[in-house]
Design a protein around this motif. Structure first.
Motif, PDB file in Angstrom:
ATOM      1  N   THR A   1       0.826  -1.219   0.000  1.00  0.00           N
ATOM      2  CA  THR A   1       0.000   0.000   0.000  1.00  0.00           C
ATOM      3  C   THR A   1       0.856   1.263   0.000  1.00  0.00           C
ATOM      4  N   GLN A   2       2.156   1.101   0.238  1.00  0.00           N
ATOM      5  CA  GLN A   2       3.069   2.236   0.113  1.00  0.00           C
ATOM      6  C   GLN A   2       4.464   1.727  -0.248  1.00  0.00           C
ATOM      7  N   PHE A   3       5.260   2.614  -0.798  1.00  0.00           N
ATOM      8  CA  PHE A   3       6.621   2.271  -1.198  1.00  0.00           C
ATOM      9  C   PHE A   3       7.606   3.109  -0.399  1.00  0.00           C
ATOM     10  N   VAL A   4       8.863   2.684  -0.453  1.00  0.00           N
ATOM     11  CA  VAL A   4       9.944   3.445   0.176  1.00  0.00           C
ATOM     12  C   VAL A   4      10.965   3.776  -0.907  1.00  0.00           C
TER      13      VAL A   4
ATOM     14  N   ASP B   1      12.195  10.801   5.778  1.00  0.00           N
ATOM     15  CA  ASP B   1      11.014   9.944   5.624  1.00  0.00           C
ATOM     16  C   ASP B   1      10.864   9.654   4.130  1.00  0.00           C
ATOM     17  N   ARG B   2      11.208   8.459   3.733  1.00  0.00           N
ATOM     18  CA  ARG B   2      11.275   8.118   2.318  1.00  0.00           C
ATOM     19  C   ARG B   2      10.026   7.399   1.803  1.00  0.00           C
ATOM     20  N   SER B   3       9.017   7.311   2.634  1.00  0.00           N
ATOM     21  CA  SER B   3       7.809   6.579   2.232  1.00  0.00           C
ATOM     22  C   SER B   3       6.958   7.421   1.273  1.00  0.00           C
ATOM     23  N   ILE B   4       6.305   6.733   0.337  1.00  0.00           N
ATOM     24  CA  ILE B   4       5.375   7.363  -0.595  1.00  0.00           C
ATOM     25  C   ILE B   4       4.215   6.406  -0.815  1.00  0.00           C
ATOM     26  N   SER B   5       3.010   6.924  -0.777  1.00  0.00           N
ATOM     27  CA  SER B   5       1.829   6.062  -0.905  1.00  0.00           C
ATOM     28  C   SER B   5       1.756   5.443  -2.299  1.00  0.00           C
TER      29      SER B   5
ATOM     30  N   ILE C   1      11.960   0.865  -3.325  1.00  0.00           N
ATOM     31  CA  ILE C   1      12.331   1.245  -4.690  1.00  0.00           C
ATOM     32  C   ILE C   1      13.735   1.838  -4.647  1.00  0.00           C
ATOM     33  N   ASN C   2      14.676   1.171  -5.308  1.00  0.00           N
ATOM     34  CA  ASN C   2      16.068   1.635  -5.292  1.00  0.00           C
ATOM     35  C   ASN C   2      16.263   2.734  -6.338  1.00  0.00           C
ATOM     36  N   HIS C   3      15.597   3.858  -6.081  1.00  0.00           N
ATOM     37  CA  HIS C   3      15.628   5.003  -6.993  1.00  0.00           C
ATOM     38  C   HIS C   3      15.203   6.225  -6.193  1.00  0.00           C
TER      39      HIS C   3
END
Length: 311
Positions: free
Chosen positions: A11-14, A90-94, A175-177
């Motif tokens: 539900t979310q990415f980092v 805070d590297r999280s993104i929905s 996500i390695n970006h």
């Protein structure tokens, strides 16, 4: 993640971004902040000058103003998010935020490909067919070409975004970006992604290679026409107006083509980040310098604007 049918759905990415450089986070924040300000000021100046100066009311500068507007939008899709991640850690993104960022990034990237092709066509008509240039590149035609460049990629890129985000992401959500892009997201997907990779390849051919080949063909004819000019001064002026566009084309298409036309098996996170920095940040930063420092009309217009402000 949330449990769903004995599995898990992300539900979310980092966005890992530059987390592998923990001691340089403050430095990177400072560098990217300065770069963002340079991009905003440089491209805004071009927009202001081309709209206010009577000598720049020509198709070439109309497209240049569109291009500068595009660069501001293009870089604003990724850079503010990078700055927030570096500042807050805070590297999280929905899931929705990631999909939205990628969709706008792809749409604006497609617009840039088409707009660069339109700018090459404008130079081709101006140099190879100068007598009919005012008739062919009238205001209505310029507006139609600009609108077409802005809108043409929207349906395809929305479809591509939906296709990527319909994949099952059941493993890692990292996500390695430094932004949501197709290659790193496909790497996270479960199951067979060969269809998605094929679609990415086809879209890259349509939106990158075809415009690039059109630009290449235009400049072969332009250079051929320039070499036939009897006046050395005329040749110098023609080469000067075209060389800046060629530099931008090579920077943008070179890095973007390598990113999207490479097979998944040889993708490297480090290489992808470096190439992405070239066409998402470095090119928009240098565009105002390339177009203004190599263009006597723009420099003269800038001087007139500054003198007017001083007076």
């Amino acid at each position: 993640m949330r449990a769903e049918d004995n599995g898990s759905t992300i539900t979310q990415f980092v966005l890992l971004g530059f987390s592998d450089l923990p001691n340089l986070q403050g430095f990177l924040f400072g560098v990217f902040s300065i770069v963002y300000v340079i991009i905003l000021i440089g491209n805004s100046l071009i927009i202001i000058i081309t709209n206010l100066d009577a000598a720049l009311q020509k198709p070439m500068y109309f497209f240049l103003a569109n291009f500068s507007s595009l660069e501001i939008c293009y870089v604003s899709v990724t850079l503010p998010r990078i700055l927030v991640n570096l500042w807050t850690q805070d590297r999280s993104i929905s899931w929705l935020g990631c999909a939205t960022q990628m969709c706008f990034f792809l749409m604006l990237g497609a617009t840039e490909c088409f707009l660069l092709a339109v700018m090459a066509y404008d130079r081709y008509v101006a140099i190879c067919n100068p007598l009919h240039y005012p008739l062919i590149m009238n205001h209505k035609m310029c507006v139609q070409l600009a609108v077409g460049a802005w809108l043409s990629g929207i349906p395809v890129q929305i479809g591509q975004t939906c296709q990527v985000f319909s994949l099952p992401f059941c493993g890692s959500n990292q996500i390695n970006h430094f932004f949501c892009d197709i290659p790193p997201l496909i790497n996270l997907a479960c199951g067979d992604t060969s269809l998605n990779e094929m679609c990415v390849f086809v879209v890259a051919i349509l939106f990158a290679m075809i415009p690039f080949l059109f630009i290449l063909g235009s400049y072969v004819k332009i250079i051929s026409a320039i070499l036939k000019l009897s006046s050395a001064r005329g040749r110098s002026k023609a080469f000067s107006t075209c060389s800046s566009h060629i530099i931008v084309v090579l920077l943008f298409f070179g890095s973007a083509t390598i990113t999207y036309l490479r097979p998944k098996s040889i993708h490297s996170a480090g290489t992808d980040k470096m190439l992405s920095l070239l066409y998402t940040i470095v090119t928009p930063m240098f565009n105002p310098m390339i177009y203004s420092l190599r263009n006597k009309d723009v420099i003269a217009a800038l001087r007139r604007l500054l003198l007017k402000k001083i007076v």
